[in-house]
Scaffold this active site. Structure first.
Site, PDB file in Angstrom:
ATOM      1  N   ARG A   1       0.821  -1.203   0.000  1.00  0.00           N
ATOM      2  CA  ARG A   1       0.000   0.000   0.000  1.00  0.00           C
ATOM      3  C   ARG A   1       0.856   1.253   0.000  1.00  0.00           C
ATOM      4  O   ARG A   1       0.567   2.218  -0.696  1.00  0.00           O
ATOM      5  CB  ARG A   1      -0.899  -0.012   1.243  1.00  0.00           C
ATOM      6  N   TYR A   2       1.866   1.246   0.826  1.00  0.00           N
ATOM      7  CA  TYR A   2       2.722   2.427   0.958  1.00  0.00           C
ATOM      8  C   TYR A   2       3.940   2.263   0.055  1.00  0.00           C
ATOM      9  O   TYR A   2       4.299   1.152  -0.312  1.00  0.00           O
ATOM     10  CB  TYR A   2       3.179   2.563   2.407  1.00  0.00           C
TER      11      TYR A   2
ATOM     12  N   ARG B   1       7.076   0.033   2.053  1.00  0.00           N
ATOM     13  CA  ARG B   1       6.922  -1.081   2.988  1.00  0.00           C
ATOM     14  C   ARG B   1       5.752  -1.957   2.572  1.00  0.00           C
ATOM     15  O   ARG B   1       4.796  -1.486   1.957  1.00  0.00           O
ATOM     16  CB  ARG B   1       6.736  -0.584   4.421  1.00  0.00           C
TER      17      ARG B   1
ATOM     18  N   CYS C   1      -3.729 -17.890  14.591  1.00  0.00           N
ATOM     19  CA  CYS C   1      -3.391 -17.093  15.756  1.00  0.00           C
ATOM     20  C   CYS C   1      -3.460 -18.003  16.960  1.00  0.00           C
ATOM     21  O   CYS C   1      -4.169 -19.010  16.947  1.00  0.00           O
ATOM     22  CB  CYS C   1      -4.378 -15.945  15.947  1.00  0.00           C
TER      23      CYS C   1
ATOM     24  N   CYS D   1      -8.952 -12.942  18.498  1.00  0.00           N
ATOM     25  CA  CYS D   1      -9.501 -11.759  19.158  1.00  0.00           C
ATOM     26  C   CYS D   1     -10.883 -11.470  18.592  1.00  0.00           C
ATOM     27  O   CYS D   1     -11.038 -11.391  17.371  1.00  0.00           O
ATOM     28  CB  CYS D   1      -8.596 -10.559  18.910  1.00  0.00           C
TER      29      CYS D   1
ATOM     30  N   CYS E   1     -11.050  -8.729  15.930  1.00  0.00           N
ATOM     31  CA  CYS E   1     -10.044  -8.781  14.857  1.00  0.00           C
ATOM     32  C   CYS E   1     -10.527  -8.085  13.582  1.00  0.00           C
ATOM     33  O   CYS E   1     -11.630  -8.326  13.108  1.00  0.00           O
ATOM     34  CB  CYS E   1      -9.694 -10.224  14.524  1.00  0.00           C
TER      35      CYS E   1
ATOM     36  N   ARG F   1      -9.008  -8.493  10.734  1.00  0.00           N
ATOM     37  CA  ARG F   1      -8.767  -9.395   9.611  1.00  0.00           C
ATOM     38  C   ARG F   1      -9.572 -10.674   9.775  1.00  0.00           C
ATOM     39  O   ARG F   1      -9.157 -11.753   9.371  1.00  0.00           O
ATOM     40  CB  ARG F   1      -7.275  -9.696   9.536  1.00  0.00           C
TER      41      ARG F   1
ATOM     42  N   ASP G   1     -12.097  -0.580  13.372  1.00  0.00           N
ATOM     43  CA  ASP G   1     -12.507  -0.342  11.990  1.00  0.00           C
ATOM     44  C   ASP G   1     -13.877  -0.935  11.663  1.00  0.00           C
ATOM     45  O   ASP G   1     -14.619  -1.348  12.546  1.00  0.00           O
ATOM     46  CB  ASP G   1     -11.418  -0.781  11.014  1.00  0.00           C
TER      47      ASP G   1
ATOM     48  N   ASP H   1      -7.691   3.863  10.333  1.00  0.00           N
ATOM     49  CA  ASP H   1      -7.272   3.196   9.101  1.00  0.00           C
ATOM     50  C   ASP H   1      -8.411   3.432   8.097  1.00  0.00           C
ATOM     51  O   ASP H   1      -9.543   3.042   8.333  1.00  0.00           O
ATOM     52  CB  ASP H   1      -7.018   1.703   9.350  1.00  0.00           C
TER      53      ASP H   1
ATOM     54  N   LYS I   1      -3.339   4.579   7.145  1.00  0.00           N
ATOM     55  CA  LYS I   1      -3.578   5.146   8.474  1.00  0.00           C
ATOM     56  C   LYS I   1      -3.556   6.664   8.437  1.00  0.00           C
ATOM     57  O   LYS I   1      -2.640   7.253   7.892  1.00  0.00           O
ATOM     58  CB  LYS I   1      -2.512   4.640   9.432  1.00  0.00           C
TER      59      LYS I   1
HETATM   60  C1  LIG Z   1      -0.272  -0.528   8.900  1.00  0.00           C
HETATM   61  C2  LIG Z   1       0.235  -0.928   7.629  1.00  0.00           C
HETATM   62  C3  LIG Z   1       1.579  -0.713   7.281  1.00  0.00           C
HETATM   63  C4  LIG Z   1       2.576  -0.065   8.232  1.00  0.00           C
HETATM   64  O1  LIG Z   1       2.248   1.248   8.505  1.00  0.00           O
HETATM   65  P1  LIG Z   1       3.208   2.108   9.432  1.00  0.00           P
HETATM   66  O2  LIG Z   1       2.505   3.410   9.583  1.00  0.00           O
HETATM   67  O3  LIG Z   1       4.518   2.181   8.743  1.00  0.00           O
HETATM   68  O4  LIG Z   1       3.336   1.368  10.734  1.00  0.00           O
HETATM   69  C5  LIG Z   1       1.998  -1.120   6.048  1.00  0.00           C
HETATM   70  N1  LIG Z   1       1.161  -1.687   5.163  1.00  0.00           N
HETATM   71  C6  LIG Z   1      -0.131  -1.884   5.451  1.00  0.00           C
HETATM   72  C7  LIG Z   1      -1.020  -2.502   4.430  1.00  0.00           C
HETATM   73  C8  LIG Z   1      -0.644  -1.517   6.700  1.00  0.00           C
HETATM   74  O5  LIG Z   1      -1.934  -1.721   6.982  1.00  0.00           O
HETATM   75  S1  SF4 Z   2      -6.119  -9.236  16.059  1.00  0.00           S
HETATM   76 FE1  SF4 Z   2      -6.670 -10.857  14.577  1.00  0.00          FE
HETATM   77  S2  SF4 Z   2      -4.775 -11.340  13.504  1.00  0.00           S
HETATM   78 FE2  SF4 Z   2      -4.204 -10.238  15.401  1.00  0.00          FE
HETATM   79  S3  SF4 Z   2      -3.858 -11.834  16.942  1.00  0.00           S
HETATM   80 FE3  SF4 Z   2      -5.970 -11.194  17.153  1.00  0.00          FE
HETATM   81  S4  SF4 Z   2      -7.119 -12.639  15.853  1.00  0.00           S
HETATM   82 FE4  SF4 Z   2      -4.971 -12.769  15.252  1.00  0.00          FE
END
Ligand SMILES: *Cc1c(COP(=O)(O)O)cnc(C)c1O
Ligand code: SF4
Length: 414
Positions: free
Chosen positions: A111-112, A115, A124, A128, A131, A133, A292, A329, A336
């Protein structure tokens, strides 16, 4: 009613120290759960709903942190599902952060500019309830196919602009030491990768996983940072603190990402105690995330103003090291966005009026200042690392305007 069992008494002291024992004995069904805890109506009801879809799995260790007498215990809220998970709110989305849309190879989000986020496993230790995801975590409860990981590492090697790789999931520390070693080893041989971050909840839900062998693996690589996910001071137990100390002493730089959760940590005093205990354990509070728009977690959300109130209560009142960045986010995948109280009260050419946490209002008189010449700095930063997108194109004077393409005005022009 049968007496409740104390889960700690189901293991020998050696078993309790063994992370494999905890994974094998995770509580995954209602019938196991009721041996240890009396369920509330909302908890009982979730197991009877048809669309209870997100796997439950609670390590005996994490379950042992719950005060069984407290129906709104903050650890309980994060571990035991409630019927509200089966409600869909009209604002819910299955992939609110568009992680899949930004995936050049399956399981990796780019995305960025510099990174990437690489999901190594969907397992996991504990799932959670909040979560983000949840559409993916726990789907197979297993590591990603090796083929995907190979493709992702190939992609990283081919893209010189990637200097930071975030290993996440699922939880990468549920994988074997060998597998972690293998991935870190391969990333360490890519010259343009400066750092690797592990995104893991292991220190919170299974600190026993931080074994001497794992430390041995992490210590081999000087580029490892670790971001964990404490949400409440109650989670910083004796065992958790011991795990964090081992990591810190191995030279792993520690950070924490909390999620702002209704009924768990949506109070200034809870957050203040949390960040103090984190810093005391050499963990830098990095982010607080606004909860989110993933499906089934509407009951955890707070207004954004709650996060602003929390930052207001921290900044100035305590060490700057204790103050995380509060972020939203962006739904739709913008990444973010930091949000904070407003500290600039007013401004005019040459002077800015600011306020501090006390409400003390001050004037900063700016110097006469001409923009420096970019040409003087052009060799400092490799071209692939220059910030030359988005708002920066305006600041650099490369463009005079940017903005939405899909407006009526733009269509008329075309
Ligand atoms: C959160 C995230 C990052 C890292 O973001 P930072 O602000 O550098 O901590 C990188 N890629 C994705 C897809 C993210 O959701
Ligand atoms: S937030 Fe989601 S991905 Fe992270 S540890 Fe908890 S269940 Fe696993």
């Amino acid at each position: 009613m049968a007496d409740l069992i104390d889960i700690k008494k189901t293991a020998t002291p050696e078993e309790w120290q063994d992370w494999h024992w905890h994974l094998r004995h995770r509580i995954t069904t209602r019938d196991e759960l009721v041996q240890y805890i009396r369920l509330t109506g909302d908890e009982e009801a979730v197991f009877r709903t048809a669309n209870f879809s997100f796997r439950m799995a609670i390590t005996p260790y994490y379950l042992s942190l719950i005060d069984p007498a407290n129906p709104v215990d903050p650890v309980r809220m994060q571990a035991i599902p409630r019927v509200m998970e089966s409600y869909l709110s009209e604002n819910d989305m299955s992939d609110p952060l568009h992680e899949d849309a930004d995936a050049p190879v399956p399981g990796m989000t780019h995305r960025y500019p510099d990174r990437v986020l690489l999901l190594l496993t969907d397992q996991c230790a504990m799932y959670c309830r909040h979560c983000t995801r949840r559409r993916k975590a726990g789907e197979h409860d297993a590591p990603m196919p090796r083929d995907n990981v190979d493709k992702a590492i190939e992609y990283i090697a081919e893209h010189k602009e990637i200097r930071d790789v975030i290993l996440s999931g699922g939880d990468p520390l549920t994988m074997s030491d060998q597998r972690i070693d293998d991935v870190l080893g391969r990333l360490s041989r890519i010259p343009h990768v400066d750092i690797v971050r592990l995104g893991t909840r292991i220190p919170v839900v299974l600190p026993q996983r931080v074994t001497d062998d794992l430390i041995g693996v992490l210590q081999k690589y000087k580029f490892v940072w670790l971001n964990t996910h404490y949400n409440h001071p109650q989670e910083l137990t004796f065992e958790a603190q011991a795990a964090l100390a081992k990591l810190a002493e191995a030279g792993v730089v520690l950070g924490n990402q909390s999620v702002l959760l209704r009924g768990v940590n949506d109070h200034v005093d809870v957050m203040k105690e949390l960040v103090h205990r984190l810093v005391k354990n050499r963990v830098r509070p990095y982010y607080i995330y606004q909860c989110d728009l993933s499906e089934g977690i509407a009951h955890f959300r707070t207004p954004i103003s709650k996060g602003i109130e929390i930052i207001e209560s921290l900044r100035g009142h305590t060490s700057g090291l204790c103050v995380p960045t509060y972020v939203v986010d962006a739904p739709g995948g913008g990444g973010k966005i930091p949000v904070m109280p407003t500290y600039i009260i007013s401004q005019m050419p040459g002077r800015v009026i600011l306020r501090n946490y006390e409400g003390f209002i001050t004037a900063y008189t700016e110097p006469a200042y001409l923009p420096v010449d970019d040409a003087d700095y052009k060799d400092l930063c490799p071209p692939e690392r220059r910030s030359d997108e988005g708002i920066m194109t305006l600041l650099r004077g490369d463009k005079v305007a940017i903005g939405p393409a899909e407006t009526k005005r733009n269509k008329r022009r075309r």
